[in-house]
Design a protein around this motif. Sequence first.
Motif, PDB file in Angstrom:
ATOM      1  N   TYR A   9      -7.736   5.609   3.361  1.00 15.42           N
ATOM      2  CA  TYR A   9      -6.705   4.768   2.780  1.00 15.42           C
ATOM      3  C   TYR A   9      -6.576   3.380   3.425  1.00 15.42           C
ATOM      4  O   TYR A   9      -6.280   2.403   2.726  1.00 15.42           O
ATOM      5  CB  TYR A   9      -5.351   5.491   2.766  1.00 15.42           C
ATOM      6  CG  TYR A   9      -4.397   4.844   1.796  1.00 15.42           C
ATOM      7  CD1 TYR A   9      -4.718   4.750   0.441  1.00 15.42           C
ATOM      8  CD2 TYR A   9      -3.208   4.258   2.222  1.00 15.42           C
ATOM      9  CE1 TYR A   9      -3.879   4.123  -0.456  1.00 15.42           C
ATOM     10  CE2 TYR A   9      -2.356   3.630   1.323  1.00 15.42           C
ATOM     11  CZ  TYR A   9      -2.695   3.570  -0.009  1.00 15.42           C
ATOM     12  OH  TYR A   9      -1.883   2.939  -0.896  1.00 15.42           O
ATOM     13  N   PRO A  10      -6.791   3.223   4.749  1.00 19.52           N
ATOM     14  CA  PRO A  10      -6.744   1.865   5.310  1.00 19.52           C
ATOM     15  C   PRO A  10      -7.671   0.894   4.580  1.00 19.52           C
ATOM     16  O   PRO A  10      -7.291  -0.252   4.325  1.00 19.52           O
ATOM     17  CB  PRO A  10      -7.188   2.078   6.760  1.00 19.52           C
ATOM     18  CG  PRO A  10      -6.755   3.452   7.069  1.00 19.52           C
ATOM     19  CD  PRO A  10      -6.933   4.235   5.796  1.00 19.52           C
ATOM     20  N   ALA A  11      -8.854   1.366   4.218  1.00 21.05           N
ATOM     21  CA  ALA A  11      -9.775   0.492   3.494  1.00 21.05           C
ATOM     22  C   ALA A  11      -9.216   0.149   2.115  1.00 21.05           C
ATOM     23  O   ALA A  11      -9.269  -1.000   1.669  1.00 21.05           O
ATOM     24  CB  ALA A  11     -11.136   1.170   3.353  1.00 21.05           C
ATOM     25  N   ALA A  12      -8.630   1.148   1.460  1.00 22.77           N
ATOM     26  CA  ALA A  12      -8.022   0.894   0.160  1.00 22.77           C
ATOM     27  C   ALA A  12      -6.869  -0.093   0.287  1.00 22.77           C
ATOM     28  O   ALA A  12      -6.697  -0.986  -0.544  1.00 22.77           O
ATOM     29  CB  ALA A  12      -7.530   2.211  -0.436  1.00 22.77           C
ATOM     30  N   ALA A  13      -6.092   0.060   1.366  1.00 23.72           N
ATOM     31  CA  ALA A  13      -4.957  -0.831   1.583  1.00 23.72           C
ATOM     32  C   ALA A  13      -5.425  -2.274   1.749  1.00 23.72           C
ATOM     33  O   ALA A  13      -4.825  -3.218   1.225  1.00 23.72           O
ATOM     34  CB  ALA A  13      -4.168  -0.386   2.812  1.00 23.72           C
TER      35      ALA A  13
ATOM     36  N   PRO B  91       0.824  -1.222   0.000  1.00 26.36           N
ATOM     37  CA  PRO B  91       0.000   0.000   0.000  1.00 26.36           C
ATOM     38  C   PRO B  91       0.850   1.260   0.000  1.00 26.36           C
ATOM     39  O   PRO B  91       0.469   2.266  -0.611  1.00 26.36           O
ATOM     40  CB  PRO B  91      -0.801  -0.103   1.310  1.00 26.36           C
ATOM     41  CG  PRO B  91      -0.741  -1.519   1.698  1.00 26.36           C
ATOM     42  CD  PRO B  91       0.533  -2.078   1.152  1.00 26.36           C
ATOM     43  N   LEU B  92       2.014   1.179   0.623  1.00 30.72           N
ATOM     44  CA  LEU B  92       2.893   2.349   0.672  1.00 30.72           C
ATOM     45  C   LEU B  92       3.342   2.735  -0.734  1.00 30.72           C
ATOM     46  O   LEU B  92       3.289   3.903  -1.129  1.00 30.72           O
ATOM     47  CB  LEU B  92       4.096   2.012   1.557  1.00 30.72           C
ATOM     48  CG  LEU B  92       4.989   3.208   1.911  1.00 30.72           C
ATOM     49  CD1 LEU B  92       4.246   4.140   2.839  1.00 30.72           C
ATOM     50  CD2 LEU B  92       6.279   2.736   2.562  1.00 30.72           C
ATOM     51  N   ILE B  93       3.772   1.718  -1.495  1.00 34.17           N
ATOM     52  CA  ILE B  93       4.228   1.979  -2.863  1.00 34.17           C
ATOM     53  C   ILE B  93       3.097   2.573  -3.694  1.00 34.17           C
ATOM     54  O   ILE B  93       3.270   3.584  -4.395  1.00 34.17           O
ATOM     55  CB  ILE B  93       4.741   0.677  -3.508  1.00 34.17           C
ATOM     56  CG1 ILE B  93       6.021   0.230  -2.803  1.00 34.17           C
ATOM     57  CG2 ILE B  93       4.987   0.866  -4.996  1.00 34.17           C
ATOM     58  CD1 ILE B  93       6.491  -1.145  -3.208  1.00 34.17           C
TER      59      ILE B  93
END
Lengths: 276, 302
Positions: free
Chosen positions: A59-63, A26-28
Amino acid sequence: MIRVELVKMFRRPRTYVVAALLCGLPLIVAVFLATTRIPPPPGQGGAFLSAVLSNGALYPAAAMALVMPVFLPVSVAVLAGDAVAGEASAGTLRYLLVRPVGRTRLLVAKLVALVAFVLFAIVAVLVTSYLTGVALFGSEPAAGVALPADVTSMSGVTITPAGLALRLLGTVAYIVVSMLGVAAIALFLSTVTDSALGAAMGALAVLVTSQVLVTLDAAAAVQPYLPTRYWLAWIDFFRDPILWRDIERGVGIQVVYLLVLLGAAWANFTTRDVTN
Amino acid sequence: MIVTRGLTKTYGRVTAVDGVGLDVHAGDRYGLLGPNGSGKTTLVRMLLGLVFATRGEIEVLGLPVPRRVRDVLPSVGAMVEGPGAYPHLSGRANLTLFDAAGPGGGRRDRRRRVDEALDRVGLAGIDRRPVRAYSLGMRQRLGLAAALLRRPRLLILDEPTNGLDPRGIREIRDLLTELNTDGTTVFLSSHLLGEIEALCTRVGVMDRGRLVLQDDLATLRAPTGRVLVGTPDTDRAVALLDGRVERSDGGTLTVRHPDPAALNAELVAAGVRVSAVAAERRSLEQVVLDATTTSADRVEAA
């Protein structure tokens, strides 16, 4: 024994490497999104990805949507496949059994350690992705979080941060249950073979087959029973109102897989000759 | 201590252990001897409840195995087919985890138990290096420490001196003898004849899954009724003993005679000089060779 298994897992560098890899993906993705600001078109790409551009708190959900379909199940399969077979090939299984540790007890401890790993990995991903999201995309004022239009049936619905946390909690619980299904497959195979790699490979073969069949219209007849069919149903937690139908079915299927495969693992392991 | 009746294990069409009737008494130092592939390890695994027998009964410490194996194993220390340890952890961490994994013993004196066991096997000065960096001999000692951790009444050891140098083998032998004197029954398997001969009081010999021999070492090595006499005056001795000499080999005569002392007196009285006299005993090697058929790893042409 459960404590011993947890100590073993958390003293193993491997655990942290896997977790770091899971957090890295997710970071990338976030770095690419933040630098280019090119969102995937609605309906394509990972869920929530276009929404996070306006609100990093999502973003946590996207991750989760990023690591869930491949990365997380692969790491769970590898660890669960190693659970018993790894002890066998390291030569420690026989010593645990003559210590004595009951075979049923050992299996339960392994399963608990796997649940702990899944929780640890998910929490690590959630925390790091929340921090990345807020840092790279910024967050909206605390008044509320707008549910993304590409997920919800109607746009502009806002939920409170508390509501978001609750929905994330539901997501975590649902993913843990789904991953337990994967763990059960790999754990069963792990009691069949003494090769950790073989067990992980077998579990992955099952998952990949299932994933392929899920997208195949010709296999519609068996789709409701495939282990991966409802894996992404947790996205329904982010609809308003929450759509429970697929979530319930998903949990039901995983529970059935869990019971059958753990039963098989138990029956096989407790009656098997330990020759390694 | 250990009794088995008609113990049999078949893998498909291969019979690994065939009708074995083991009988180990309390206080024995029992050596199970046999070539590789003779079924020793399978037998040991069955005693520990790791492998389930096809037929036959096992009793360890008076309780049936595998049915009551949970009550048996806390009093048994075992090493099966080489030591096993988590390579990324130190030896001490391995023992601590191993101790914590099973029942019995408090958390408080765990440290003391681990230190004691390490001290016994000569690893007291062990540092924090992971087991991965250990030599084979050190791993073997660590495995032995794990077996001794709970001060067992019965030690079941499969090839305990594997990978040790001669001094290490001697140390382990002394340790096992000491434990045995303190009341621990020792059951060990080995393919090394010399090791069994030097350590054990009772011997069982396995050959192709069968227990072909089981007896006290002293009985097996009982005098053969012949006396070996060393003398420079061979001709005179042969003339004197007249027909009782079975072989004459250089300066050594093999004489059929029940009593070396009487024979010596007889020779000396007749003026025969005697440089050596001893009752002939069968070597364990001879006993084993007589009891077994052929080397298990030899593959003859049909």
